[in-house]
Design a protein around this motif. Structure first.
Motif, PDB file in Angstrom:
ATOM      1  N   VAL A  65      -8.783 145.305  -6.428  1.00  0.00           N
ATOM      2  CA  VAL A  65      -7.917 146.134  -5.573  1.00  0.00           C
ATOM      3  C   VAL A  65      -8.336 146.017  -4.108  1.00  0.00           C
ATOM      4  N   MET A  66      -9.604 146.268  -3.831  1.00  0.00           N
ATOM      5  CA  MET A  66     -10.059 146.319  -2.435  1.00  0.00           C
ATOM      6  C   MET A  66     -10.219 144.932  -1.830  1.00  0.00           C
ATOM      7  N   ASP A  79     -14.388 135.348  -6.684  1.00  0.00           N
ATOM      8  CA  ASP A  79     -14.390 136.170  -7.902  1.00  0.00           C
ATOM      9  C   ASP A  79     -14.933 135.309  -9.045  1.00  0.00           C
ATOM     10  N   ASN A 131     -17.222 143.575  -2.443  1.00  0.00           N
ATOM     11  CA  ASN A 131     -16.316 144.563  -3.072  1.00  0.00           C
ATOM     12  C   ASN A 131     -16.314 144.435  -4.577  1.00  0.00           C
ATOM     13  N   GLU A 183     -17.886 149.014  -9.107  1.00  0.00           N
ATOM     14  CA  GLU A 183     -18.808 150.104  -8.740  1.00  0.00           C
ATOM     15  C   GLU A 183     -19.820 150.323  -9.863  1.00  0.00           C
ATOM     16  N   LYS A 197     -24.133 145.280  -9.086  1.00  0.00           N
ATOM     17  CA  LYS A 197     -24.333 144.981  -7.658  1.00  0.00           C
ATOM     18  C   LYS A 197     -25.758 144.465  -7.430  1.00  0.00           C
ATOM     19  N   ASP A 221     -18.971 147.379   0.512  1.00  0.00           N
ATOM     20  CA  ASP A 221     -17.839 148.278   0.280  1.00  0.00           C
ATOM     21  C   ASP A 221     -18.008 148.887  -1.095  1.00  0.00           C
ATOM     22  N   SER A 260     -18.091 152.798  -3.279  1.00  0.00           N
ATOM     23  CA  SER A 260     -17.620 154.179  -3.144  1.00  0.00           C
ATOM     24  C   SER A 260     -18.795 155.130  -2.969  1.00  0.00           C
ATOM     25  N   LEU A 320     -14.186 151.144   2.917  1.00  0.00           N
ATOM     26  CA  LEU A 320     -12.766 151.007   3.284  1.00  0.00           C
ATOM     27  C   LEU A 320     -11.952 152.009   2.464  1.00  0.00           C
ATOM     28  N   ASN A 363      -8.102 152.973   0.615  1.00  0.00           N
ATOM     29  CA  ASN A 363      -7.063 152.325  -0.171  1.00  0.00           C
ATOM     30  C   ASN A 363      -5.702 152.966   0.124  1.00  0.00           C
ATOM     31  N   ILE A 387      -6.794 155.343  -6.445  1.00  0.00           N
ATOM     32  CA  ILE A 387      -8.111 154.689  -6.382  1.00  0.00           C
ATOM     33  C   ILE A 387      -8.363 153.891  -7.662  1.00  0.00           C
TER      34      ILE A 387
HETATM   35  N1  LIG Z   1     -10.374 151.349  -5.351  1.00  0.00           N
HETATM   36  C1  LIG Z   1     -10.603 152.099  -4.276  1.00  0.00           C
HETATM   37  O1  LIG Z   1      -9.754 152.923  -3.858  1.00  0.00           O
HETATM   38  C2  LIG Z   1     -11.889 151.921  -3.488  1.00  0.00           C
HETATM   39  C3  LIG Z   1     -11.980 152.472  -2.205  1.00  0.00           C
HETATM   40  C4  LIG Z   1     -13.155 152.259  -1.468  1.00  0.00           C
HETATM   41  C5  LIG Z   1     -14.207 151.551  -2.020  1.00  0.00           C
HETATM   42  N2  LIG Z   1     -14.083 151.046  -3.281  1.00  0.00           N
HETATM   43  C6  LIG Z   1     -15.219 150.281  -3.807  1.00  0.00           C
HETATM   44  O2  LIG Z   1     -14.913 148.901  -3.652  1.00  0.00           O
HETATM   45  C7  LIG Z   1     -15.511 148.163  -4.734  1.00  0.00           C
HETATM   46  C8  LIG Z   1     -14.409 147.400  -5.462  1.00  0.00           C
HETATM   47  O3  LIG Z   1     -13.479 148.322  -5.985  1.00  0.00           O
HETATM   48  P1  LIG Z   1     -12.087 147.838  -6.593  1.00  0.00           P
HETATM   49  O4  LIG Z   1     -11.277 149.059  -6.793  1.00  0.00           O
HETATM   50  O5  LIG Z   1     -11.572 146.681  -5.791  1.00  0.00           O
HETATM   51  O6  LIG Z   1     -12.583 147.277  -8.025  1.00  0.00           O
HETATM   52  P2  LIG Z   1     -11.809 146.275  -9.024  1.00  0.00           P
HETATM   53  O7  LIG Z   1     -12.353 146.572 -10.362  1.00  0.00           O
HETATM   54  O8  LIG Z   1     -10.334 146.350  -8.789  1.00  0.00           O
HETATM   55  O9  LIG Z   1     -12.286 144.814  -8.532  1.00  0.00           O
HETATM   56  C9  LIG Z   1     -13.604 144.368  -8.656  1.00  0.00           C
HETATM   57  C10 LIG Z   1     -13.560 142.846  -8.679  1.00  0.00           C
HETATM   58  O10 LIG Z   1     -14.895 142.358  -8.564  1.00  0.00           O
HETATM   59  C11 LIG Z   1     -14.985 141.214  -9.421  1.00  0.00           C
HETATM   60  N3  LIG Z   1     -16.400 140.974  -9.716  1.00  0.00           N
HETATM   61  C12 LIG Z   1     -17.206 141.658 -10.552  1.00  0.00           C
HETATM   62  N4  LIG Z   1     -18.449 141.137 -10.518  1.00  0.00           N
HETATM   63  C13 LIG Z   1     -18.418 140.108  -9.632  1.00  0.00           C
HETATM   64  C14 LIG Z   1     -19.382 139.179  -9.143  1.00  0.00           C
HETATM   65  N5  LIG Z   1     -20.641 139.212  -9.574  1.00  0.00           N
HETATM   66  N6  LIG Z   1     -18.996 138.249  -8.237  1.00  0.00           N
HETATM   67  C15 LIG Z   1     -17.715 138.205  -7.779  1.00  0.00           C
HETATM   68  N7  LIG Z   1     -16.758 139.072  -8.204  1.00  0.00           N
HETATM   69  C16 LIG Z   1     -17.104 140.008  -9.109  1.00  0.00           C
HETATM   70  C17 LIG Z   1     -14.155 141.596 -10.637  1.00  0.00           C
HETATM   71  O11 LIG Z   1     -13.803 140.433 -11.391  1.00  0.00           O
HETATM   72  C18 LIG Z   1     -12.970 142.269  -9.970  1.00  0.00           C
HETATM   73  O12 LIG Z   1     -11.934 141.348  -9.667  1.00  0.00           O
HETATM   74  C19 LIG Z   1     -16.230 149.194  -5.629  1.00  0.00           C
HETATM   75  O13 LIG Z   1     -17.577 149.276  -5.286  1.00  0.00           O
HETATM   76  C20 LIG Z   1     -15.480 150.472  -5.305  1.00  0.00           C
HETATM   77  O14 LIG Z   1     -16.254 151.629  -5.540  1.00  0.00           O
HETATM   78  C21 LIG Z   1     -12.949 151.193  -4.031  1.00  0.00           C
END
Ligand SMILES: NC(=O)c1ccc[n+]([C@@H]2O[C@H](COP(=O)([O-])OP(=O)(O)OC[C@H]3O[C@@H](n4cnc5c(N)ncnc54)[C@H](O)[C@@H]3O)[C@@H](O)[C@H]2O)c1
Length: 295
Positions: free
Chosen positions: A22-23, A42, A99, A102, A107, A127, A129, A151, A153, A245
């Motif tokens: 998503v992010m 990814d 990103n 979480e 991480k 990035d 949460s 960031l 969303n 989110i």
């Molecule tokens: N969704 C929100 O509204 C929001 C807002 C602010 C911050 N965040 C934070 O941003 C981060 C991402 O959130 P999201 O909602 O995009 O999650 P998501 O689950 O939609 O996407 C995460 C992506 O990371 C990829 N991934 C996992 N391990 C990996 C690795 N080792 N190398 C490369 N890619 C990898 C996954 O395949 C997936 O495509 C999280 O830490 C979350 O807390 C999310």
């Protein structure tokens, strides 16, 4: 509206983005349309194909809903965003924003393996949460260039970055982080490090309590959100915010807050756990507390 900070230095620079969910996708689109050359990493080709589709959908959504310009053509975006499964391709990046999911263990594993790949990066943005930035920064060769870049969303439509000063973040890095936010057309606030930083420490507790109020039969999801919208004049209620989110990210955030603080107020509500187990993740799966037609 961006700060008076000048972000133009980032034009034509290579912006590395790790995680194309998503992010990561929204950020890739936002950085590319403001003139960055993006490398998005990814785990598999299938995930990258899904990321490309998501970026195209985001571009269309921003254009159709009258979101802020610029609105580059699809082929311009395609050529500005390179997709790869190889972290080694981040070698040319001036800025890297991580990103991935979480999850502290995921991480930590990623950061421990990045090593020299990001040794020349001038700004490494986390990035997350809720995960404290300092615990991840210490796994990189230059923790002073690491700052939280929390960031919001959907990234192309939100106007703020919550920048987190880690224990070892330098003042130059904070200046760069604010300039990068400005490059994306966003303002920034700088806060100190701690589980959930400022925003999510409060928001996650509110969402968890909103789910408990529904469970206790105090209000329906629709009525609870109406109280926040029409009573408190919030733009969205807590449950619609949770759907936006992603309930999996909400659950993961509460688990991180519980793990880092030991505070039982962050114990995720059983309903939230059940919805995530059932794949009811909010907008991204078409159903959460409320139903959604499209993305
Ligand atoms: N969704 C929100 O509204 C929001 C807002 C602010 C911050 N965040 C934070 O941003 C981060 C991402 O959130 P999201 O909602 O995009 O999650 P998501 O689950 O939609 O996407 C995460 C992506 O990371 C990829 N991934 C996992 N391990 C990996 C690795 N080792 N190398 C490369 N890619 C990898 C996954 O395949 C997936 O495509 C999280 O830490 C979350 O807390 C999310």
């Amino acid at each position: 509206m961006s700060d008076s900070v000048d972000g133009t230095a980032f034009r034509n620079q290579t912006v590395g983005i790790i995680g194309g969910g998503v992010m990561g996708c929204d950020l890739a689109y936002d950085a590319a349309r403001h003139g960055g050359r993006v490398i998005l990493v990814d785990l598999s080709d299938e995930l990258l194909e899904a990321a490309r589709r998501r970026i195209t959908t985001t571009a269309r959504m921003v254009r159709l809903t009258g979101g802020p310009p610029p609105h580059p053509a699809t082929d311009e975006l395609d050529s500005a965003i390179r997709l790869t499964t190889d972290l080694g391709d981040l070698g040319d990046a001036t800025v890297v924003i991580e990103n991935i999911i979480e999850n502290i263990a995921a991480k930590r594993e990623l950061y421990a393996g990045l090593g020299e790949t990001v040794a020349d990066v001038e700004l490494f943005g986390v990035d997350s949460s809720c995960i404290p930035v300092s615990t991840l920064a210490e796994l990189l060769p230059h923790p002073e260039v690491v700052a939280g870049m929390h960031l919001f969303n959907p990234v192309p439509l939100t106007r703020l970055v919550e920048i987190v000063r880690g224990r070892l973040t330098s003042n130059e890095t904070l200046d760069r982080a604010r300039a990068f936010a400005s490059f994306l057309g966003k303002r920034s606030v700088v806060v100190n490090d701690g589980p959930g930083y400022a925003g999510n420490r409060v928001l996650m507790l509110t969402i968890n309590e909103a789910v408990r109020a529904v469970d206790d039969g105090i209000a329906s999801p629709a009525d609870l959100d109406t109280i926040f919208r029409d009573g408190f004049s919030h733009r969205m209620g807590p449950l619609a915010t949770a759907d936006l989110i992603g309930l999996d990210t909400i659950l993961a955030s509460l688990e991180v807050l519980l793990e880092c603080t030991g505070d039982p107020r962050f114990e995720p509500s059983p309903t939230l756990r059940r919805m995530v187990a059932d794949g009811r993740l909010g907008r991204k799966t078409g159903r959460g507390f409320f139903p959604y037609g499209g993305r």
